[in-house]
Design an enzyme around this catalytic site. Structure first.
Site, short mmCIF file in Angstrom:
data_model
loop_
_atom_site.label_atom_id
_atom_site.label_comp_id
_atom_site.label_asym_id
_atom_site.label_seq_id
_atom_site.Cartn_x
_atom_site.Cartn_y
_atom_site.Cartn_z
N TYR A 123 34.97 26.18 26.05
CA TYR A 123 34.24 27.23 25.18
C TYR A 123 33.49 26.50 23.98
CZ TYR A 123 33.08 31.96 23.72
OH TYR A 123 32.44 33.26 23.91
N LYS A 170 44.79 25.62 35.17
CA LYS A 170 44.34 25.07 36.48
C LYS A 170 44.69 23.70 36.67
CE LYS A 170 41.59 25.67 40.10
NZ LYS A 170 41.82 26.54 41.20
N ASP A 203 42.76 31.20 39.20
CA ASP A 203 42.13 32.20 40.20
C ASP A 203 43.06 33.07 40.46
OD1 ASP A 203 43.21 29.53 40.99
OD2 ASP A 203 42.20 29.36 42.60
N ASP A 227 38.57 34.01 27.30
CA ASP A 227 37.49 34.64 27.32
C ASP A 227 37.14 35.55 28.66
OD1 ASP A 227 34.89 35.28 25.97
OD2 ASP A 227 33.83 34.11 27.56
#
Ligand code: ATP
Length: 333
Positions: A123, A170, A203, A227
């Site tokens: 980000y 992840k 996910d 976010d």
């Protein structure tokens, strides 16, 4: 008397900061508001996105209530929000998400807090063009930043009697960056043997959150996942209009709603002021004014629960000002 910086911001910012100011003042708390502004409107007027007076005020008061700030689209403009969080090392982005009685949603008992790392990760917007046809972004993860955000999440769990912290990552694909974040979570969790550390891949987390959000209590994750997940979670509890937030560092805190400047409804007296009002309540709690913070929260919950003076996003037909006045009335009563 508290000295607090107030940044109205862009779009619906001036409307909702005005509401939050009114509601906070209704509690009787004495505040000297230092009103300074930044953003797209200021840029049009003064040719700078963040005038010096904003930095000076923040550095003097060390606490701020802030409306959303629009970063103009286009090269040469970096996000002001990201810049402020980095400059003042506001490493902890804290976003409580809770079901509010009276808001129609299929989820009855969401009660979780997202701890989003606020200073690094994808980000940060560290990007470069390789050629006309390719570009790349750099994701930086450091041990220092990862340890302190995970620690903040565990400390919150201790203080609020939560039994589990969920780290979202992840690391199966990004073995070095997310792998380091996950390692840090495991390391910190050793100091909190009575709190479970749950590890969930991002996910899968999205699916779990929309199927059974009440299984989560405290979520800690990197900047970009945080976010995205916090907007997803906002959808579980009634939308962006009701979700408050805080950016907290060791020496400064800036309180702001999760939502952006909502240009589609700006200037129409239609914005839901709840998110910024609840951000104000978080700010009072941070200042040690828990009683007054609770008074605000109860007035907001009662107003929404009654359903008479609520904005369109919540299924009502009231304006920003009407909803604000209803909340103020409950506080004064
Ligand atoms: P940013 O990129 O600055 O976070 P965004 O593009 O994600 O902004 P928002 O400005 O937060 O988007 O708005 C997303 C949608 O939610 C818009 O349709 C907007 O009208 C709505 N929305 C956001 N905040 C509010 C609010 N306080 N009251 C009512 N609707 C809102």
């Amino acid at each position: 008397m508290y000295n607090i910086t107030l940044i109205p911001g862009d779009g619906i910012g001036p409307e909702v900061t005005n509401s939050a100011k009114k509601v906070i003042e209704a509690t009787g708390l004495k505040i000297n508001w230092d009103i300074v502004n930044a953003g797209a409107d200021v840029y049009t007027e003064k040719g700078v996105l963040v005038p010096d007076e904003v930095f000076k005020s923040l550095e003097k008061n060390k606490i701020a209530l802030k409306g959303p700030i629009t970063t103009p689209v286009g090269c040469g403009f970096r996000s002001i929000n990201v810049a402020l969080r980095k400059k003042y090392d506001l490493f902890s982005n804290v976003r409580p998400l809770k079901t509010i009685s009276g808001i129609k949603t299929p989820f009855k008992d969401v009660d979780l807090v997202v701890f989003r790392e606020n200073t690094e990760g994808l980000y940060s917007g560290i990007e470069r063009s390789i050629s006309n046809d390719s570009a790349e972004a750099i994701k930086v993860i450091t041990r220092k930043a990862s340890l302190r955000i995970v620690k903040a999440a565990f400390e919150y769990a201790v203080t609020n009697n939560k039994k589990k912290v969920t780290v979202v990552h992840k690391a199966n694909i990004m073995k070095l960056t997310d792998g380091l974040f996950l390692d840090c979570a495991r390391e910190v969790s050793k100091d909190y043997s009575h709190i479970e550390l749950e590890e969930v891949i991002v996910d899968n987390m999205c699916m779990q959150l929309v199927m059974n959000p009440s299984q989560f209590q405290v979520i800690v994750t990197t900047n970009l996942y945080g976010d995205i997940l916090s907007d997803l979670c906002a959808g579980l509890v009634g939308g962006l209009g009701v979700v408050p937030g805080a950016n907290i560092g060791d020496n400064m805190a800036i309180f702001e709603a999760v939502h952006g400047s909502a240009p589609d409804i700006a200037g129409k007296n239609a914005a839901n002021p709840t998110a910024l009002i609840l951000s104000g309540a978080m700010m009072l709690n941070y200042l040690g004014e828990k009683k007054k913070s609770d008074i605000i929260i109860n007035a907001v919950l009662k107003t929404i629960g009654e359903g008479k003076y609520i904005t369109k996003d919540l299924g009502g037909s009231s304006s920003t000002i009407e909803m604000t006045d209803a909340i103020v009335e409950k506080i004064l009563a």
